[in-house]
Design a protein around this motif. Structure first.
Motif, PDB file in Angstrom:
ATOM      1  N   PRO A  87      34.169  34.887  43.312  1.00 54.86           N
ATOM      2  CA  PRO A  87      32.930  35.337  43.969  1.00 54.86           C
ATOM      3  C   PRO A  87      32.129  36.352  43.148  1.00 54.86           C
ATOM      4  CG  PRO A  87      34.753  35.305  45.529  1.00 54.86           C
ATOM      5  CD  PRO A  87      35.352  35.070  44.175  1.00 54.86           C
ATOM      6  N   VAL A  88      32.811  37.301  42.537  1.00 54.38           N
ATOM      7  CA  VAL A  88      32.065  38.307  41.762  1.00 54.38           C
ATOM      8  C   VAL A  88      31.430  37.655  40.535  1.00 54.38           C
ATOM      9  CG1 VAL A  88      32.278  40.395  40.364  1.00 54.38           C
ATOM     10  CG2 VAL A  88      33.374  40.293  42.609  1.00 54.38           C
ATOM     11  N   LEU A 103      22.663  38.656  49.476  1.00 49.73           N
ATOM     12  CA  LEU A 103      23.984  38.121  49.805  1.00 49.73           C
ATOM     13  C   LEU A 103      24.053  37.900  51.315  1.00 49.73           C
ATOM     14  CD1 LEU A 103      26.937  37.420  49.054  1.00 49.73           C
ATOM     15  CD2 LEU A 103      27.475  39.848  49.389  1.00 49.73           C
ATOM     16  N   LEU A 138      31.451  42.509  46.212  1.00 48.36           N
ATOM     17  CA  LEU A 138      30.184  41.825  45.908  1.00 48.36           C
ATOM     18  C   LEU A 138      28.978  42.753  46.031  1.00 48.36           C
ATOM     19  CD1 LEU A 138      30.864  38.474  47.825  1.00 48.36           C
ATOM     20  CD2 LEU A 138      30.828  38.806  45.341  1.00 48.36           C
ATOM     21  N   ILE A 142      28.347  35.651  41.785  1.00 43.46           N
ATOM     22  CA  ILE A 142      27.113  36.389  42.120  1.00 43.46           C
ATOM     23  C   ILE A 142      26.484  36.960  40.845  1.00 43.46           C
ATOM     24  CG2 ILE A 142      28.142  38.662  42.680  1.00 43.46           C
ATOM     25  CD1 ILE A 142      26.079  38.845  44.976  1.00 43.46           C
ATOM     26  N   ILE A 186      28.678  31.708  47.104  1.00 46.15           N
ATOM     27  CA  ILE A 186      29.191  32.908  46.431  1.00 46.15           C
ATOM     28  C   ILE A 186      30.571  33.253  46.994  1.00 46.15           C
ATOM     29  CG2 ILE A 186      28.863  35.400  46.132  1.00 46.15           C
ATOM     30  CD1 ILE A 186      25.805  34.781  45.948  1.00 46.15           C
ATOM     31  N   PHE A 187      30.648  33.514  48.308  1.00 39.49           N
ATOM     32  CA  PHE A 187      31.923  34.046  48.807  1.00 39.49           C
ATOM     33  C   PHE A 187      33.011  32.990  48.938  1.00 39.49           C
ATOM     34  CE2 PHE A 187      29.442  33.721  52.881  1.00 39.49           C
ATOM     35  CZ  PHE A 187      30.247  32.805  53.560  1.00 39.49           C
TER      36      PHE A 187
END
Ligand code: R5P
Length: 294
Positions: free
Chosen positions: A230-231, A23, A47, A234, A224-225
């Motif tokens: 986001p969760v 990440l 994350l 990922i 991702i973020f």
């Protein structure tokens, strides 16, 4: 190879799958408070349990990340520039002693092959490798895309190979057509950056294509973020990288997991309070079109 070096590499690329989902949240080192990372601690916390490692700067690590975390750290140690200046003009910004003090599993720097500071950034890499080998800390080289350089297999293959020849233990680059040739001509593991935010399905396909061509995984940030979920994102990336799921399968998982949206999440532009002069705006526009920043 020394035990410490082996141990750290195995923490970044776990032996179980030989693949990794890193990440990346180091963007602030030249972008400032970029979208999604305005409060890095809040972004990272949910994350972290899903990341195989975390790439960031020492400032954010010390101030925003729980020191009881067991997730390996890849510390960004180059910088000294901003989006208002020439990005390739980087120095090493962290001593190896401080990296060791922070118990990092690797250090990362950018090289700018083909840029006006090519020589300096390659010399930075060579000297960082000397120090890293002394401490058993692997160096990850990021092939930043130089001005006016096409992001194609010939150019990225050149960058990756040079990084490996100078002693990088891992190379981070961009996915492109002919990516397999880049992997085959680079004697160390390759991870890909996600690049600017694209639709979730397309980002999952990028990850799928990269690992299918031999990348050991991703070092992904904005896709991702800056995702609406986001969760979920990922976790979907993990399915592609670690479970060999297709992009479609992972995207279905993402949709079922929550709030995936088919279009880019719309985010309010950051107000930095800096009035950017025309010539700087033009330089930034060129950087954006070269894919270096967003
Ligand atoms: C850029 O040099 C930084 O290392 C970023 O961490 C990198 O580009 C990966 O992030 P993203 O997936 O957002 O491109």
């Amino acid at each position: 190879m020394d035990w410490g070096m082996n141990n750290r590499l195995a923490r970044i690329i776990p032996n179980e799958t030989g693949r990794t989902v890193m990440l990346a949240v180091d963007h602030g080192y030249f972008l400032g408070p970029t979208g999604g990372l305005e409060r890095p601690g809040e972004t990272v916390a949910p994350l972290l349990p899903h990341a195989d490692s975390l790439m960031l700067t020492r400032g954010v690590l010390r101030q925003c990340v729980d020191p009881t975390s067991r997730v390996p750290v890849v510390l960004r140690v180059s910088g000294g520039t901003s989006i208002l200046s020439e990005l390739s003009n980087e120095e090493i910004t962290v001593s190896m002693e401080d990296a060791a003090r922070l118990n990092v599993s690797a250090v990362a720097l950018s090289i700018f092959v083909g840029s006006e500071n090519e020589r300096r950034t390659l010399a930075n890499l060579a000297s960082l490798v000397d120090q890293g080998e002394q401490y058993g800390i692997p160096v990850l080289a990021v092939t930043a895309v130089g001005k006016d350089m096409a992001r194609d297999a010939r150019y990225l293959g050149l960058c990756c190979r040079i990084a490996a020849e100078l002693g990088a233990r891992i190379v981070k680059t961009y996915y492109c057509e002919g990516f397999q040739d880049i992997v085959e001509s680079c004697p160390v593991p390759i991870v890909i950056a996600g690049g600017k935010k694209i639709e979730e399905r397309a980002a999952l396909e990028l990850a799928y294509n990269a690992v299918s061509c031999g990348a050991v995984g991703v070092d992904m940030g904005r896709n991702i973020f800056q995702s609406a979920d986001p969760v979920g994102m990922i976790r979907a990336v993990r399915q592609v990288v670690h479970e060999n799921k297709t992009a479609d399968e992972a995207f279905e998982f993402l949709k079922e997991s929550g709030s995936a949206v088919p279009q880019m999440a719309k985010r309010k532009r950051q107000k930095t309070g800096v009035r950017v002069p025309q010539k700087i705006r033009e330089r930034r526009r060129r950087s954006v079109s070269a894919g270096r920043v967003r």
